[in-house]
Design an enzyme around this catalytic site. Structure first.
Site, short mmCIF file in Angstrom:
data_model
loop_
_atom_site.label_atom_id
_atom_site.label_comp_id
_atom_site.label_asym_id
_atom_site.label_seq_id
_atom_site.Cartn_x
_atom_site.Cartn_y
_atom_site.Cartn_z
N GLY A 87 -11.17 24.92 -22.50
CA GLY A 87 -10.40 23.78 -22.01
C GLY A 87 -10.95 22.48 -22.58
N LEU A 88 -10.85 21.42 -21.79
CA LEU A 88 -11.29 20.07 -22.19
C LEU A 88 -10.63 19.65 -23.50
CD1 LEU A 88 -15.11 20.11 -21.42
CD2 LEU A 88 -13.28 19.12 -20.07
N CYS A 89 -9.34 19.93 -23.61
CA CYS A 89 -8.65 19.46 -24.81
C CYS A 89 -7.32 18.83 -24.41
CB CYS A 89 -8.46 20.59 -25.81
SG CYS A 89 -7.77 22.08 -25.13
N GLY A 90 -7.36 18.05 -23.35
CA GLY A 90 -6.18 17.29 -22.95
C GLY A 90 -5.03 18.18 -22.54
N ALA A 242 -7.25 17.52 -30.33
CA ALA A 242 -6.93 17.16 -28.95
C ALA A 242 -8.22 16.92 -28.17
CB ALA A 242 -6.11 18.26 -28.29
#
Lengths: 287, 140
Positions: A87-90, A242
């Site tokens: 995760g952590l990609c907007g 992203a």
């Protein structure tokens, strides 16, 4: 107003978070560059392959490969959905899933059932809760994806098409427009429609070894695989871009928070000093 | 002027060779083939093996291909090389593996990330071992 000490610890903790997001931003930036190079490196293959397929399509082969046959009635459609592992990609994954869900709903309204093939851990986590039937799955591919890791996953879907279990196969992927923009895209993988290209109209009378069927089989299978592979490589580039943007805005937000807190801290400190002076002054006056 | 042909060797992951050569030798499905300029148009699949490239005034170049497709036109030769070892039974096993993973993912509601990761690494290691084994056999 919070005490000096509390504000100081808060600032320190935000600074730590900011360090992490900064580091992640820089890592993502350098990985993105590499991923973009890899993305470009995959292009010649599919380009050449398209040429060969184009030549063959014009070289009138009597054999019709199952991938080229369009099924008239659509009872079941397959989706290959490419997502990231982490995760952590907007909003990258959510946007992809939204596009996928919309396409699925359209087909469901026409009475078709859905089969899913999921690439990436995020997609698996998301579509587990969805009513669709998951046929195959692959995740934890890392940043350098090898086509060998995708073959099995794709084959499960291709076999389903050849057997007639599914009547259409779609690919849901992210298109890398530029660093700031990644666009989800739904495209048809099967049936394959050979493009009409004037340049390729030149007629070659090929010799086929061992036979036309064997060659076409291998060629088309690899072609579909290479398209999916490309989209996975492109998705890595999208993920990094992203993440870079998301981490950059996180770092910026942390910076803003810190400057606000710093102001509050200075005010609290000055208030404390002023209070102390006035206390001393008051005490001296009383003596 | 000596006759030449243009050769492109590409794999799904990158371009391996592109340039003008005088002859190519490839391990085709029905036996090795040598291709000189103005060869008759031919499309064939490749066996795993060595691709030998001869160019004027240069040393011979060798590329290992683990299969793929060769397309020959009178002056243009294209090799679509595989990077992965392909075999019908191996592909089948991989497809089964992917299906199994899908079932596991469904059953495992917690989504044990670490276990999944460890397993993925194990699979990758086993794959590499298998490939090395094959390469070694081929050398002999």
């Amino acid at each position: 107003m919070a005490g000096e000490k509390e504000i100081r610890t808060q600032i320190a903790s935000i600074k730590n978070t900011q360090k992490i997001t900064k580091a992640m931003e820089m890592v993502a930036a350098s990985k993105m560059r590499k991923a973009q190079d890899r993305m470009r490196a995959t292009r010649p293959y599919s380009q050449k392959m398209l040429n060969v397929i184009g030549h063959l399509a014009n070289a009138n082969v009597e054999y019709h490969h199952p991938f080229l046959i369009e099924h008239a009635e659509v009872k079941r459609v397959g989706f290959i959905i490419v997502s990231t592992d982490r995760g952590l990609c907007g909003g990258l994954n959510i946007n992809t899933f939204k596009a996928a869900l919309k396409a699925m709903q359209d087909w469901q309204q026409q009475g078709a059932e859905i089969d899913l093939c999921l690439i990436g851990a995020k997609g698996t986590a998301f579509f587990k809760r969805f009513s669709g039937n998951i046929i195959s799955q692959v995740s934890h591919l890392g940043d350098t994806v090898h086509i060998g890791e995708l073959i099995g996953t794709i084959k499960a879907m291709l076999d389903a098409y050849t057997e007639g279990t599914i009547d259409r196969l779609f690919l849901v992927e992210n298109e890398f427009v530029n660093t700031m923009t990644q666009r989800p895209k739904v495209s048809t993988l099967l049936p394959l429609v050979p493009e009409d290209n004037e340049e390729l109209k030149h007629y070659w009378d090929y010799i086929y070894e061992p036979d036309a069927k064997g060659v076409l089989d291998e060629l088309l299978r690899r072609y579909v695989e290479s398209i999916v592979y490309q989209s996975v490589v492109e998705n890595v580039a999208c993920e990094m871009a992203a993440r870079m943007i998301a981490m950059k805005s996180a770092s910026d937000n942390a910076g803003e928070l810190i400057s606000d807190l710093q102001l509050a801290y200075n005010k609290a400190r000055q208030a404390a000093i002023t209070q102390e002076i006035s206390e001393i002054g008051g005490g001296a006056a009383a003596v | 002027m000596a006759m030449t042909l243009h050769l492109d060797v590409v794999s799904a992951e990158r371009e391996l060779f592109s340039g003008t050569v005088s002859a190519v030798f490839a391990p085709a499905r029905m036996g090795d083939v040598g291709i000189y300029p103005r060869h008759t148009p031919l499309v064939t699949t490749l066996r795993p093996g060595e691709l030998k490239i001869e160019a004027e005034g240069k040393e011979d170049q060798y590329l290992y291909v683990s299969g793929g497709i060769l397309e020959v036109q009178p002056h243009v030769v294209t090799v679509l090389s595989d990077t992965a070892i392909r075999a019908e039974d191996l592909d089948e096993a991989k497809a089964l593996e992917a299906k199994q993973r899908a079932e596991d993912a469904l059953r495992d509601q917690k989504g044990d990330l670490d276990a999944a990761k460890a397993q993925a690494e194990l699979v990758r290691a086993a794959e590499q071992l298998r490939m090395i084994e094959r390469m070694r056999k081929m050398r002999k």
